[in-house]
Design a protein around this motif. Structure first.
Motif, short mmCIF file in Angstrom:
data_model
loop_
_atom_site.label_atom_id
_atom_site.label_comp_id
_atom_site.label_asym_id
_atom_site.label_seq_id
_atom_site.Cartn_x
_atom_site.Cartn_y
_atom_site.Cartn_z
N LYS A 190 0.82 -1.20 0.00
CA LYS A 190 0.00 0.00 0.00
C LYS A 190 0.86 1.26 0.00
O LYS A 190 0.58 2.23 -0.70
CB LYS A 190 -0.91 -0.02 1.23
CG LYS A 190 -1.86 1.17 1.32
CD LYS A 190 -2.90 1.12 0.23
CE LYS A 190 -3.93 2.21 0.41
NZ LYS A 190 -4.94 2.19 -0.67
N GLN A 199 2.07 1.83 -3.35
CA GLN A 199 0.99 2.31 -4.21
C GLN A 199 0.81 3.81 -4.06
O GLN A 199 0.60 4.53 -5.03
CB GLN A 199 -0.32 1.61 -3.85
CG GLN A 199 -0.57 0.29 -4.57
CD GLN A 199 -1.98 -0.21 -4.32
OE1 GLN A 199 -2.50 -0.13 -3.20
NE2 GLN A 199 -2.60 -0.73 -5.35
N PRO A 213 -5.05 -8.47 -3.83
CA PRO A 213 -6.14 -7.94 -3.02
C PRO A 213 -7.02 -9.04 -2.42
O PRO A 213 -6.98 -10.18 -2.87
CB PRO A 213 -6.93 -7.11 -4.02
CG PRO A 213 -6.74 -7.84 -5.32
CD PRO A 213 -5.33 -8.36 -5.28
N TYR A 273 -14.04 -0.53 -8.43
CA TYR A 273 -13.43 0.35 -7.44
C TYR A 273 -12.97 1.67 -8.07
O TYR A 273 -12.98 2.72 -7.42
CB TYR A 273 -12.24 -0.35 -6.77
CG TYR A 273 -12.61 -1.17 -5.55
CD1 TYR A 273 -13.84 -1.83 -5.46
CD2 TYR A 273 -11.72 -1.30 -4.49
CE1 TYR A 273 -14.16 -2.58 -4.35
CE2 TYR A 273 -12.03 -2.05 -3.37
CZ TYR A 273 -13.25 -2.69 -3.30
OH TYR A 273 -13.58 -3.44 -2.19
N LYS A 274 -12.56 1.63 -9.33
CA LYS A 274 -12.05 2.83 -9.98
C LYS A 274 -13.14 3.90 -10.13
O LYS A 274 -12.83 5.07 -10.39
CB LYS A 274 -11.47 2.49 -11.35
CG LYS A 274 -12.47 1.87 -12.33
CD LYS A 274 -11.78 1.43 -13.61
CE LYS A 274 -12.77 0.75 -14.56
NZ LYS A 274 -12.09 0.23 -15.76
N SER A 332 -11.40 5.03 -3.90
CA SER A 332 -10.35 4.43 -4.69
C SER A 332 -9.32 5.47 -5.12
O SER A 332 -8.11 5.22 -5.12
CB SER A 332 -10.94 3.74 -5.92
OG SER A 332 -9.94 3.19 -6.73
N SER A 380 -7.17 6.51 -2.22
CA SER A 380 -6.32 5.39 -1.80
C SER A 380 -5.36 4.96 -2.89
O SER A 380 -4.56 4.04 -2.69
CB SER A 380 -7.19 4.18 -1.41
OG SER A 380 -8.05 4.50 -0.35
N ASN A 381 -5.47 5.60 -4.06
CA ASN A 381 -4.66 5.24 -5.24
C ASN A 381 -4.80 3.75 -5.55
O ASN A 381 -3.83 3.06 -5.83
CB ASN A 381 -3.19 5.59 -5.01
CG ASN A 381 -2.41 5.63 -6.32
OD1 ASN A 381 -2.99 5.83 -7.38
ND2 ASN A 381 -1.11 5.43 -6.24
N THR A 382 -6.04 3.27 -5.46
CA THR A 382 -6.35 1.86 -5.72
C THR A 382 -7.35 1.79 -6.86
O THR A 382 -8.49 2.23 -6.72
CB THR A 382 -6.96 1.20 -4.46
OG1 THR A 382 -6.06 1.33 -3.39
CG2 THR A 382 -7.25 -0.27 -4.72
N THR A 383 -6.94 1.28 -7.98
CA THR A 383 -7.84 1.23 -9.13
C THR A 383 -8.45 -0.15 -9.34
O THR A 383 -9.49 -0.28 -9.97
CB THR A 383 -7.10 1.63 -10.41
OG1 THR A 383 -5.98 0.75 -10.60
CG2 THR A 383 -6.60 3.06 -10.32
N GLY A 407 -10.94 -6.73 -3.81
CA GLY A 407 -10.38 -5.41 -3.58
C GLY A 407 -10.13 -5.16 -2.11
O GLY A 407 -10.36 -6.03 -1.26
N GLU A 408 -9.66 -3.97 -1.79
CA GLU A 408 -9.39 -3.62 -0.40
C GLU A 408 -10.65 -3.76 0.45
O GLU A 408 -11.75 -3.40 0.03
CB GLU A 408 -8.87 -2.19 -0.31
CG GLU A 408 -7.39 -2.05 -0.60
CD GLU A 408 -6.86 -0.70 -0.16
OE1 GLU A 408 -7.13 -0.29 0.99
OE2 GLU A 408 -6.18 -0.05 -0.97
#
Length: 485
Positions: free
Chosen positions: A64, A67, A360, A386-387, A392, A395-398, A420-421
């Protein structure tokens, strides 16, 4: 007939521990027998769930961080982070959880005996301690919760140096640059993503046709995408022929043969992590002598109350087979103890979720899309990637997907699937809605915190309702309690 205890439990894992706790609340006198001379909690705390999730949390935090801020470019993760630090964190967690189990047993006045338990008859257990001393105990009821263990490899040995298992993993001196993991189950996949998140080049060898075949196909596709972005390759339908050290190339060689074309291949690695097929720990505990029935795979047969073919003997946890999860084992032990106390209406009801602590995370409950199709159900699918979520972005989570399987007529949920997270946390929102037969409009009629990953339920619900609307159902009736005429 005089008994020493009301209940004797073999095994202090989640099933045994929860049964002990529940039984003491009924005022029962309980003896808990544990084979491990040093630790309570079984594999749950000492070799399985707790240590693997602690390592996973450490690896996920590193992943993370990278990320959010990116690697500094100076070195790979496996060079920047010390295995000793990760294992030290894991040890702290395990030590604390061990102390909590011990504290709760003492607080609730549960007696313990260290040694191997063996059934002599439906009410008698003989315990052989590690010095060879034997002692007999009698109880009105007995609960078998001895868990499961991995099978040993046939063509090589786990020497705990080049080839390690989930217990000797703690002997690793550094995060390996390359690692081969042998096994295709959940534990193998979880550890594969843990090391991959640390920058290790991971090759996973599985004899199975595919990995995690029970996943919804769309969730599986999203997971495949995640794996492709990491340094990880999964080889399916292979047979491992041997593991050997190659001093000339300063590496460990894993020889395996493809079951598709019979071609022999070799992988070079630093170490090998082996996961055998899980097998119930039923040998040497007296099942045959007492007449307890088992199925073809060796798991103990039980009814809905986790009662065996011998009425005074119950069994719960991995020893009874599917689903073989700590979460389920806790509930199974409690149900068994309630039935012993003549409380018959405590049962597992509805679908229960499973969580896979990969990186994930993946979690699911209810029907997959393929299962709904095969059953000929009239359903719609609602999706939230999530994107699409603000959470997202921050959290810079795509990568991630929440998928709802919705009954077109009732709008009730038939299944929820998340990758996902926080997937293993937010699945319980869907579980509560399914359990209470609340339709999908719950997610659009109520406020969900923003920004959160849980907000994916609202996005997916709108997506599903829009699809139903396009199929001809009036949108007005979908967003209100009015019936479409």
């Amino acid at each position: 007939m005089k008994y020493d205890y009301d209940l004797i439990i073999l095994g202090s894992g989640p099933a045994g521990f929860s049964a002990a706790m529940q039984s003491t609340k009924f005022g029962k006198k309980v003896l808990l027998v544990e084979a491990d001379a040093k630790h309570l909690g079984g594999a749950w705390i000492n070799a399985g769930t707790v240590p693997s999730k602690a390592l996973r949390e450490a690896a996920a935090s590193i992943f993370k961080y990278n990320q959010l801020f990116g690697a500094d470019g100076a070195s790979r993760n496996y060079q920047r982070y010390k295995m000793a630090d990760l294992l030290r964190f894991k040890d702290q967690v395990v030590k604390y959880e061990n102390s909590e189990v011990k504290r709760n047993l003492i607080k609730n006045e549960v007696h313990t005996a260290r040694g191997m338990g063996h059934l002599l008859d439906p009410h008698t257990v003989e315990v052989s301690d590690h010095l060879g001393t034997r002692k007999k105990y009698r109880a009105e009821f007995i609960l078998l919760a001895t868990g499961s263990s991995g099978s040993k490899p046939k063509n090589f040995e786990v020497d705990h140096r080049l080839v390690v298992d989930n217990r000797s993993l703690v002997n690793m001196t550094h995060v390996p640059k390359r690692l081969v993991i042998i096994g295709g189950g959940v534990n193998a996949i979880e550890y594969a993503t843990i090391f991959s998140a640390l920058g290790t080049k991971v090759n996973l060898l599985s004899s199975r046709e595919t990995y995690l075949p029970f996943l919804d196909s769309e969730i599986k596709k999203e997971f495949d995408l995640a794996l492709s972005q990491q340094r990880m390759v999964i080889h399916t339908q292979v047979y491992v022929e041997g593991v050997s050290e190659n001093p000339l190339r300063n590496c460990t060689e894993v020889k395996y043969r493809s079951l598709k074309d019979n071609e022999l291949r070799v992988l070079e690695t630093e170490q090998v992590l082996h996961f055998g097929i899980r097998q119930p720990n039923t040998r040497g505990i007296g099942l045959e002598e007492v007449g307890i029935e088992m199925n073809e795979e060796g798991y103990i047969s039980v009814n809905g109350h986790y009662q065996t073919s011998v009425p005074s003997v119950y069994a719960a946890g991995d020893i009874v087979g599917f689903p073989g999860l700590a979460s389920a084992s806790f509930t199974q032990g409690r149900i068994a103890s309630c039935h012993m106390a003549n409380i018959d209406n405590v049962k597992l009801s509805g679908a229960h979720p499973f969580g896979i602590y990969t990186i994930p995370e993946i979690s699911s409950i209810g029907l997959t899309e393929d299962e709904a199709i095969s059953q000929g159900l009239d359903f719609a699918v609602g999706r939230a990637f999530y994107k699409e979520l603000t959470k997202s972005s921050v959290s810079n989570t795509t990568l991630g997907l929440l998928k709802l399987i919705i009954d077109r007529k009732t709008l009730n949920l038939l299944g929820v699937h998340v990758i996902g997270e926080n997937a293993c946390d937010i699945i319980h929102i869907g579980q509560a809605v399914m359990k209470n037969k609340i339709d999908v409009r719950y997610f659009v009629d109520n406020i969900l915190n923003y920004p959160t990953f849980s907000e994916a339920y609202r996005v997916a619900a709108f997506n599903g309702l829009n699809r139903i609307n396009k199929s001809g159902v009036k949108y007005r009736s979908l967003i209100s309690s009015e019936k479409d005429s």
